[in-house]
Write a protein that holds these residues in place. Structure first.
Motif, PDB file in Angstrom:
ATOM      1  N   VAL A 125     -26.290  38.637  -0.141  1.00  0.00           N
ATOM      2  CA  VAL A 125     -26.678  39.726   0.760  1.00  0.00           C
ATOM      3  C   VAL A 125     -26.046  39.463   2.123  1.00  0.00           C
ATOM      4  CG1 VAL A 125     -28.595  40.836   1.983  1.00  0.00           C
ATOM      5  CG2 VAL A 125     -28.851  40.202  -0.422  1.00  0.00           C
ATOM      6  N   GLN A 126     -25.345  40.467   2.631  1.00  0.00           N
ATOM      7  CA  GLN A 126     -24.738  40.346   3.947  1.00  0.00           C
ATOM      8  C   GLN A 126     -25.321  41.371   4.894  1.00  0.00           C
ATOM      9  OE1 GLN A 126     -20.668  41.445   4.386  1.00  0.00           O
ATOM     10  NE2 GLN A 126     -20.436  40.353   6.313  1.00  0.00           N
ATOM     11  N   ARG A 127     -25.643  40.932   6.119  1.00  0.00           N
ATOM     12  CA  ARG A 127     -26.152  41.796   7.185  1.00  0.00           C
ATOM     13  C   ARG A 127     -27.384  42.592   6.767  1.00  0.00           C
ATOM     14  NH1 ARG A 127     -20.547  42.244   8.067  1.00  0.00           N
ATOM     15  NH2 ARG A 127     -20.026  41.160   9.958  1.00  0.00           N
ATOM     16  N   GLY A 128     -28.308  41.901   6.129  1.00  0.00           N
ATOM     17  CA  GLY A 128     -29.534  42.576   5.742  1.00  0.00           C
ATOM     18  C   GLY A 128     -30.698  41.607   5.782  1.00  0.00           C
ATOM     19  N   LYS A 129     -31.891  42.151   5.531  1.00  0.00           N
ATOM     20  CA  LYS A 129     -33.078  41.315   5.449  1.00  0.00           C
ATOM     21  C   LYS A 129     -33.421  41.158   3.979  1.00  0.00           C
ATOM     22  CE  LYS A 129     -34.937  43.103   9.813  1.00  0.00           C
ATOM     23  NZ  LYS A 129     -34.578  44.538   9.982  1.00  0.00           N
ATOM     24  N   LEU A 130     -33.290  39.948   3.483  1.00  0.00           N
ATOM     25  CA  LEU A 130     -33.581  39.720   2.073  1.00  0.00           C
ATOM     26  C   LEU A 130     -34.986  39.161   1.910  1.00  0.00           C
ATOM     27  CD1 LEU A 130     -32.776  39.524  -0.922  1.00  0.00           C
ATOM     28  CD2 LEU A 130     -31.767  37.294  -0.414  1.00  0.00           C
ATOM     29  N   VAL A 174     -29.953  27.762  -2.259  1.00  0.00           N
ATOM     30  CA  VAL A 174     -30.105  28.794  -1.249  1.00  0.00           C
ATOM     31  C   VAL A 174     -29.174  28.447  -0.090  1.00  0.00           C
ATOM     32  CG1 VAL A 174     -31.678  29.912   0.370  1.00  0.00           C
ATOM     33  CG2 VAL A 174     -32.491  29.228  -1.902  1.00  0.00           C
ATOM     34  N   THR A 175     -28.276  29.355   0.241  1.00  0.00           N
ATOM     35  CA  THR A 175     -27.312  29.108   1.309  1.00  0.00           C
ATOM     36  C   THR A 175     -27.383  30.227   2.333  1.00  0.00           C
ATOM     37  OG1 THR A 175     -25.851  28.130  -0.354  1.00  0.00           O
ATOM     38  CG2 THR A 175     -24.886  28.619   1.797  1.00  0.00           C
ATOM     39  N   GLN A 176     -27.542  29.855   3.600  1.00  0.00           N
ATOM     40  CA  GLN A 176     -27.471  30.861   4.654  1.00  0.00           C
ATOM     41  C   GLN A 176     -26.231  30.588   5.494  1.00  0.00           C
ATOM     42  OE1 GLN A 176     -31.958  31.001   5.877  1.00  0.00           O
ATOM     43  NE2 GLN A 176     -31.004  32.942   6.461  1.00  0.00           N
ATOM     44  N   VAL A 177     -25.399  31.599   5.618  1.00  0.00           N
ATOM     45  CA  VAL A 177     -24.128  31.463   6.310  1.00  0.00           C
ATOM     46  C   VAL A 177     -24.116  32.491   7.434  1.00  0.00           C
ATOM     47  CG1 VAL A 177     -21.635  31.647   6.048  1.00  0.00           C
ATOM     48  CG2 VAL A 177     -22.998  30.794   4.152  1.00  0.00           C
ATOM     49  N   ASN A 178     -23.719  32.062   8.624  1.00  0.00           N
ATOM     50  CA  ASN A 178     -23.758  33.005   9.732  1.00  0.00           C
ATOM     51  C   ASN A 178     -22.416  33.341  10.347  1.00  0.00           C
ATOM     52  OD1 ASN A 178     -26.554  33.643   9.782  1.00  0.00           O
ATOM     53  ND2 ASN A 178     -26.892  31.546  10.461  1.00  0.00           N
ATOM     54  N   ARG A 229     -40.067  40.420 -11.125  1.00  0.00           N
ATOM     55  CA  ARG A 229     -38.721  40.815 -11.562  1.00  0.00           C
ATOM     56  C   ARG A 229     -37.774  39.624 -11.478  1.00  0.00           C
ATOM     57  NH1 ARG A 229     -38.288  46.400 -12.061  1.00  0.00           N
ATOM     58  NH2 ARG A 229     -40.413  47.127 -12.332  1.00  0.00           N
ATOM     59  N   THR A 230     -36.724  39.666 -12.314  1.00  0.00           N
ATOM     60  CA  THR A 230     -35.762  38.574 -12.354  1.00  0.00           C
ATOM     61  C   THR A 230     -34.359  39.094 -12.131  1.00  0.00           C
ATOM     62  OG1 THR A 230     -37.138  37.354 -13.913  1.00  0.00           O
ATOM     63  CG2 THR A 230     -34.830  36.709 -13.793  1.00  0.00           C
ATOM     64  N   VAL A 231     -33.656  38.487 -11.194  1.00  0.00           N
ATOM     65  CA  VAL A 231     -32.228  38.774 -11.004  1.00  0.00           C
ATOM     66  C   VAL A 231     -31.456  37.673 -11.707  1.00  0.00           C
ATOM     67  CG1 VAL A 231     -30.366  38.900  -9.306  1.00  0.00           C
ATOM     68  CG2 VAL A 231     -32.561  39.982  -8.819  1.00  0.00           C
ATOM     69  N   GLY A 266     -39.713  37.694  -6.414  1.00  0.00           N
ATOM     70  CA  GLY A 266     -39.539  37.414  -7.846  1.00  0.00           C
ATOM     71  C   GLY A 266     -38.606  36.236  -8.081  1.00  0.00           C
ATOM     72  N   ASP A 267     -37.867  36.275  -9.205  1.00  0.00           N
ATOM     73  CA  ASP A 267     -37.008  35.154  -9.604  1.00  0.00           C
ATOM     74  C   ASP A 267     -35.530  35.483  -9.433  1.00  0.00           C
ATOM     75  OD1 ASP A 267     -39.401  34.172 -10.369  1.00  0.00           O
ATOM     76  OD2 ASP A 267     -38.902  33.889 -12.484  1.00  0.00           O
ATOM     77  N   VAL A 268     -34.750  34.467  -9.052  1.00  0.00           N
ATOM     78  CA  VAL A 268     -33.295  34.576  -9.054  1.00  0.00           C
ATOM     79  C   VAL A 268     -32.795  33.393  -9.872  1.00  0.00           C
ATOM     80  CG1 VAL A 268     -31.182  34.543  -7.670  1.00  0.00           C
ATOM     81  CG2 VAL A 268     -33.212  35.725  -6.799  1.00  0.00           C
ATOM     82  N   THR A 269     -32.044  33.650 -10.944  1.00  0.00           N
ATOM     83  CA  THR A 269     -31.637  32.547 -11.833  1.00  0.00           C
ATOM     84  C   THR A 269     -30.391  31.824 -11.327  1.00  0.00           C
ATOM     85  OG1 THR A 269     -30.231  33.912 -13.238  1.00  0.00           O
ATOM     86  CG2 THR A 269     -32.567  33.788 -13.828  1.00  0.00           C
ATOM     87  N   GLY A 270     -29.700  32.414 -10.359  1.00  0.00           N
ATOM     88  CA  GLY A 270     -28.501  31.764  -9.830  1.00  0.00           C
ATOM     89  C   GLY A 270     -28.696  31.317  -8.393  1.00  0.00           C
ATOM     90  N   ASN A 271     -27.603  31.346  -7.630  1.00  0.00           N
ATOM     91  CA  ASN A 271     -27.654  30.962  -6.226  1.00  0.00           C
ATOM     92  C   ASN A 271     -27.979  32.180  -5.356  1.00  0.00           C
ATOM     93  OD1 ASN A 271     -26.756  28.248  -6.704  1.00  0.00           O
ATOM     94  ND2 ASN A 271     -24.712  29.108  -7.044  1.00  0.00           N
ATOM     95  N   LEU A 272     -28.566  31.866  -4.219  1.00  0.00           N
ATOM     96  CA  LEU A 272     -28.895  32.909  -3.256  1.00  0.00           C
ATOM     97  C   LEU A 272     -28.052  32.647  -2.013  1.00  0.00           C
ATOM     98  CD1 LEU A 272     -31.049  35.117  -3.409  1.00  0.00           C
ATOM     99  CD2 LEU A 272     -32.575  33.595  -2.166  1.00  0.00           C
TER     100      LEU A 272
END
Ligand SMILES: [Zn+2]
Length: 202
Positions: A145-150, A179-183, A137-139, A154-160
């Motif tokens: 995504v906030q406060r979840g387990k991602l 890919v950015t992880q912010v805490n 699948r493609t997003v 599949g594919d993501v065409t933008g930023n994560l």
């Protein structure tokens, strides 16, 4: 008597710190008599103070590096922060709009629930606090995504962007953007400012 349309540029000049004393007196008189301009002034002043407070509060080095790497045209380390200092009124207004009227409020007011944001969520599967982009699948566009387990298979065409959560990239996953992880909330504000300045420098 000063008109509202005359007061607005003076408010910006005042916040930029270069308003003449005579104009400052006229502005003060207008703000006393006009509630609308006074409210706007207070709002801009508060946001201006917030942006000025950001640099001393350190974002993590990796996050800063991630933001900087997203700004290819601005090479020097603090150029974008300098830009904001030189144009506080403009940048403050835009940052204010982005942060306050964008996703920010709903994301951070909602402190127990999972939050998923994106332009194209129809193929995203949400079960409990787990968000999955299934294999094949493609997003399209960004996925936040906030406060979840991602879990991305599949594919993501933008930023994560994962905020206060975990990220699991399967071997079949393909992310076209960054890919950015912010805490923390502050990290998110830095991210938004970086995104905004990046947009301007394009
Ligand atoms: Zn007014």
């Amino acid at each position: 008597m000063m008109q509202c349309k005359e007061a607005l540029p003076l408010i910006h000049e005042y916040l930029d710190g270069d308003l003449q004393r005579s104009d400052s007196q006229r502005l003060k008189e207008h703000l006393i008599s006009c509630q609308a301009c006074h409210a706007l002034f207070k709002q801009l002043e508060k946001t201006d103070a917030m942006v000025r407070m950001l640099p001393p509060v350190k974002a993590s080095d990796t996050l800063t590096a991630q933001i900087m790497s997203g700004l290819p045209q601005m090479k020097k380390r603090n150029t974008w922060m300098d830009w904001i200092r030189k144009h506080p009124a403009v940048s403050v207004a835009v940052v204010f709009a982005t942060v306050m009227f964008g996703s920010f409020m709903s994301m951070w007011n909602d402190d127990t629930n999972l939050m998923v944001k994106g332009n194209d969520l129809q193929d995203v599967v949400i079960q409990g606090d787990t968000v999955t982009v299934p294999q094949g699948r493609t997003v399209k566009g960004d996925l936040v995504v906030q406060r979840g387990k991602l879990k991305v298979e599949g594919d993501v065409t933008g930023n994560l962007i994962v905020i206060d959560g975990t990220l699991n990239l399967a071997s079949t996953a393909h992310i076209s953007g960054q890919v950015t992880q912010v805490n923390e909330a502050l990290g998110w504000i830095w991210y938004k400012i970086g995104e905004f300045v990046g947009m301007l420098s394009r």
